[in-house]
Design a protein around this motif. Structure first.
Motif, PDB file in Angstrom:
ATOM      1  N   ALA A   1       0.825  -1.203   0.000  1.00 46.67           N
ATOM      2  CA  ALA A   1       0.000   0.000   0.000  1.00 46.67           C
ATOM      3  C   ALA A   1       0.864   1.259   0.000  1.00 46.67           C
ATOM      4  N   PHE A   2       1.969   1.239   0.764  1.00 42.89           N
ATOM      5  CA  PHE A   2       2.887   2.383   0.790  1.00 42.89           C
ATOM      6  C   PHE A   2       3.465   2.626  -0.602  1.00 42.89           C
ATOM      7  N   ARG A   3       3.937   1.582  -1.235  1.00 47.13           N
ATOM      8  CA  ARG A   3       4.502   1.710  -2.584  1.00 47.13           C
ATOM      9  C   ARG A   3       3.467   2.260  -3.550  1.00 47.13           C
ATOM     10  N   ARG A   4       2.263   1.715  -3.504  1.00 46.62           N
ATOM     11  CA  ARG A   4       1.205   2.169  -4.408  1.00 46.62           C
ATOM     12  C   ARG A   4       0.870   3.639  -4.188  1.00 46.62           C
ATOM     13  N   ASP A   5       0.673   4.030  -2.919  1.00 49.98           N
ATOM     14  CA  ASP A   5       0.279   5.407  -2.624  1.00 49.98           C
ATOM     15  C   ASP A   5       1.365   6.399  -3.009  1.00 49.98           C
ATOM     16  N   VAL A   6       2.632   6.031  -2.780  1.00 51.06           N
ATOM     17  CA  VAL A   6       3.728   6.931  -3.126  1.00 51.06           C
ATOM     18  C   VAL A   6       3.838   7.097  -4.634  1.00 51.06           C
ATOM     19  N   LEU A   7       3.822   5.998  -5.376  1.00 56.39           N
ATOM     20  CA  LEU A   7       3.967   6.089  -6.828  1.00 56.39           C
ATOM     21  C   LEU A   7       2.781   6.820  -7.460  1.00 56.39           C
ATOM     22  N   GLU A   8       1.582   6.514  -6.989  1.00 54.16           N
ATOM     23  CA  GLU A   8       0.412   7.216  -7.525  1.00 54.16           C
ATOM     24  C   GLU A   8       0.437   8.690  -7.152  1.00 54.16           C
ATOM     25  N   GLY A   9       0.863   8.980  -5.911  1.00 51.73           N
ATOM     26  CA  GLY A   9       0.878  10.362  -5.447  1.00 51.73           C
ATOM     27  C   GLY A   9       1.902  11.216  -6.167  1.00 51.73           C
ATOM     28  N   LEU A  10       3.067  10.646  -6.474  1.00 49.57           N
ATOM     29  CA  LEU A  10       4.097  11.391  -7.181  1.00 49.57           C
ATOM     30  C   LEU A  10       3.749  11.595  -8.652  1.00 49.57           C
ATOM     31  N   ALA A  11       2.891  10.723  -9.189  1.00 49.87           N
ATOM     32  CA  ALA A  11       2.480  10.849 -10.593  1.00 49.87           C
ATOM     33  C   ALA A  11       1.346  11.853 -10.772  1.00 49.87           C
ATOM     34  N   ARG A  12       0.719  12.258  -9.666  1.00 54.30           N
ATOM     35  CA  ARG A  12      -0.404  13.194  -9.734  1.00 54.30           C
ATOM     36  C   ARG A  12       0.081  14.613  -9.994  1.00 54.30           C
ATOM     37  N   SER A  13      -0.853  15.457 -10.381  1.00 58.39           N
ATOM     38  CA  SER A  13      -0.571  16.890 -10.482  1.00 58.39           C
ATOM     39  C   SER A  13      -1.769  17.639  -9.897  1.00 58.39           C
ATOM     40  N   PRO A  14      -1.601  18.300  -8.727  1.00 59.44           N
ATOM     41  CA  PRO A  14      -0.359  18.409  -7.947  1.00 59.44           C
ATOM     42  C   PRO A  14      -0.029  17.116  -7.210  1.00 59.44           C
ATOM     43  N   LYS A  15       1.239  16.953  -6.858  1.00 58.74           N
ATOM     44  CA  LYS A  15       1.715  15.750  -6.184  1.00 58.74           C
ATOM     45  C   LYS A  15       1.196  15.720  -4.739  1.00 58.74           C
TER      46      LYS A  15
ATOM     47  N   ARG B   1      10.787   7.358 -12.440  1.00 55.90           N
ATOM     48  CA  ARG B   1      11.354   8.706 -12.350  1.00 55.90           C
ATOM     49  C   ARG B   1      10.238   9.750 -12.285  1.00 55.90           C
ATOM     50  N   PHE B   2      10.473  10.773 -11.456  1.00 53.67           N
ATOM     51  CA  PHE B   2       9.499  11.842 -11.271  1.00 53.67           C
ATOM     52  C   PHE B   2      10.221  13.182 -11.275  1.00 53.67           C
ATOM     53  N   ARG B   3       9.660  14.146 -11.997  1.00 50.65           N
ATOM     54  CA  ARG B   3      10.256  15.463 -12.144  1.00 50.65           C
ATOM     55  C   ARG B   3       9.620  16.462 -11.192  1.00 50.65           C
ATOM     56  N   PHE B   4      10.448  17.245 -10.524  1.00 57.89           N
ATOM     57  CA  PHE B   4       9.996  18.377  -9.720  1.00 57.89           C
ATOM     58  C   PHE B   4      10.574  19.656 -10.318  1.00 57.89           C
ATOM     59  N   GLU B   5       9.723  20.651 -10.528  1.00 54.62           N
ATOM     60  CA  GLU B   5      10.207  21.970 -10.903  1.00 54.62           C
ATOM     61  C   GLU B   5      10.509  22.772  -9.639  1.00 54.62           C
ATOM     62  N   ALA B   6      11.327  23.786  -9.746  1.00 55.52           N
ATOM     63  CA  ALA B   6      11.622  24.647  -8.603  1.00 55.52           C
ATOM     64  C   ALA B   6      10.332  25.280  -8.101  1.00 55.52           C
ATOM     65  N   GLY B   7      10.091  25.168  -6.793  1.00 59.16           N
ATOM     66  CA  GLY B   7       8.875  25.719  -6.202  1.00 59.16           C
ATOM     67  C   GLY B   7       7.683  24.786  -6.238  1.00 59.16           C
ATOM     68  N   GLU B   8       7.822  23.613  -6.856  1.00 60.02           N
ATOM     69  CA  GLU B   8       6.706  22.660  -6.916  1.00 60.02           C
ATOM     70  C   GLU B   8       6.495  22.012  -5.553  1.00 60.02           C
ATOM     71  N   SER B   9       5.232  21.749  -5.229  1.00 51.94           N
ATOM     72  CA  SER B   9       4.858  21.238  -3.915  1.00 51.94           C
ATOM     73  C   SER B   9       4.552  19.749  -3.949  1.00 51.94           C
ATOM     74  N   LEU B  10       4.956  19.069  -2.875  1.00 50.67           N
ATOM     75  CA  LEU B  10       4.462  17.736  -2.547  1.00 50.67           C
ATOM     76  C   LEU B  10       3.608  17.907  -1.296  1.00 50.67           C
ATOM     77  N   HIS B  11       2.307  17.730  -1.435  1.00 55.90           N
ATOM     78  CA  HIS B  11       1.350  17.939  -0.338  1.00 55.90           C
ATOM     79  C   HIS B  11       1.344  16.673   0.523  1.00 55.90           C
ATOM     80  N   THR B  12       1.660  16.832   1.814  1.00 60.54           N
ATOM     81  CA  THR B  12       1.826  15.665   2.680  1.00 60.54           C
ATOM     82  C   THR B  12       0.779  15.540   3.779  1.00 60.54           C
ATOM     83  N   GLU B  13       0.094  16.623   4.128  1.00 64.84           N
ATOM     84  CA  GLU B  13      -0.914  16.517   5.181  1.00 64.84           C
ATOM     85  C   GLU B  13      -1.894  17.674   5.103  1.00 64.84           C
TER      86      GLU B  13
END
Length: 309
Positions: free
Chosen positions: A7-21, A259-271
């Motif tokens: 579940a951790f692997r799935r949520d991380v990979l799906e979450g990083l592929a989203r926009s916004p992450k 592989r996942f790309r982050f631009e400068a200033g891009e957010s990963l929403h964690t909570e």
């Protein structure tokens, strides 16, 4: 791979592929994350824990009386179970204790500690993500009532749909005669809220970046945690505080071979931590099959402990 690891692997990979992450906040709480959160709860800026503890301490006899004798206590997201000992001590002949938490090592450590404090009590820990379906263990001791205990305002980490689904799941799990005691963080000025999620000592920032270290360790990631800054944001529709990790520079990261790309200033929403009003929560509880029977709050109205039946 265990169900939790998958579940951790799935949520991380799906979450990083989203926009916004975005990655679900439950994954902040590995062993180290749980330890850091306990440290956060003792910081001067972090009012929720000390305010809730004061409410519980001042009203524990009344809360225990409302729950009644010979109750089986089921605690969601038990963490260190710091608030549980006083409740069990106040209850009349508690039948047993079932702590539920996603962090296995931390859960069993806390369960052992509580078992030592209450040697006659049946303690049956359950490793599970309580935001998904889970069951209680076999061989539960005889009890008159199931009493859910959900302190710490963790419900606010869920959006209304997920929070309503969790309350409905608790309704089914605890049964028609069950009750649920939970903590709610109430809405208040951003000047109070933001420091609670962005403390001067940087502990919350370390807690947030620990998610990247966990991804590196468990999923073969190559995040540079120091290339992300912690940020807390307040929004008022609906009232909430959000935690983000902001990329300080353009970068590409690899996780589990992807592989996942982050631009400068891009957010990963964690909570996200929602802040409630009485009327708003009462409507949410009703949708999950509950009535708000009792409210206990502090003098400032910053926090509430609610009894649902």
């Amino acid at each position: 791979m265990t169900g939790t690891e998958d579940a951790f692997r799935r949520d991380v990979l799906e979450g990083l592929a989203r926009s916004p992450k975005r990655i679900p906040s439950a994954w902040l709480y590995d062993q180290r994350g749980s330890e850091l959160f306990e440290e956060i709860t003792r910081l001067p800026e972090y009012y929720p824990t000390r305010t809730e503890l004061a409410i519980l301490d001042g009203n524990m006899e009344e809360i225990a009386e409302a729950i009644g004798p010979e109750a089986l206590v089921v605690e969601l997201g038990s963490g260190s179970s710091r608030k549980t000992g006083p409740l069990l001590a106040a209850l009349s002949r508690p039948a047993g204790y079932v702590p539920v938490d996603i962090s296995e090592e931390y859960l069993h450590e806390a369960a052992r500690s509580l078992q030592g404090a209450f040697p006659e009590l049946t303690v049956q820990p359950v490793v599970a993500d309580f935001t998904a379906d889970f069951g209680l263990p076999d061989g539960l001791p005889a009890h008159r009532r199931r009493a859910g205990f959900f302190p710490g305002s963790t419900l606010g980490n869920l959006d209304d749909e997920a929070a309503g689904a969790l309350l409905a799941r608790c309704r089914r799990l605890l049964g028609a005669d069950g009750c649920l005691v939970l903590g709610l963080d109430l809405d208040k000025p951003a000047s109070v809220l933001i420091p609670a999620y962005d403390d001067a000592a940087g502990v919350t920032a370390e807690f947030n970046r620990n998610l990247l270290r966990r991804i590196n360790r468990e999923l073969g990631g190559d995040f540079d945690p120091e290339a992300f800054r912690h940020e807390a944001r307040y929004a008022d529709d609906p009232p909430r505080v959000e935690m983000h990790l902001i990329a300080e520079r353009p970068q590409t990261v690899t996780v589990a071979g992807e592989r996942f790309r982050f631009e400068a200033g891009e957010s990963l929403h964690t909570e996200t931590s929602h802040k409630y009003t009485r009327d708003g929560f009462a409507a949410l509880a009703a949708a999950g099959g509950w009535d708000c029977e009792r409210w206990w709050t502090d003098a400032d109205g910053w926090f509430a402990v609610v009894l649902l039946v």
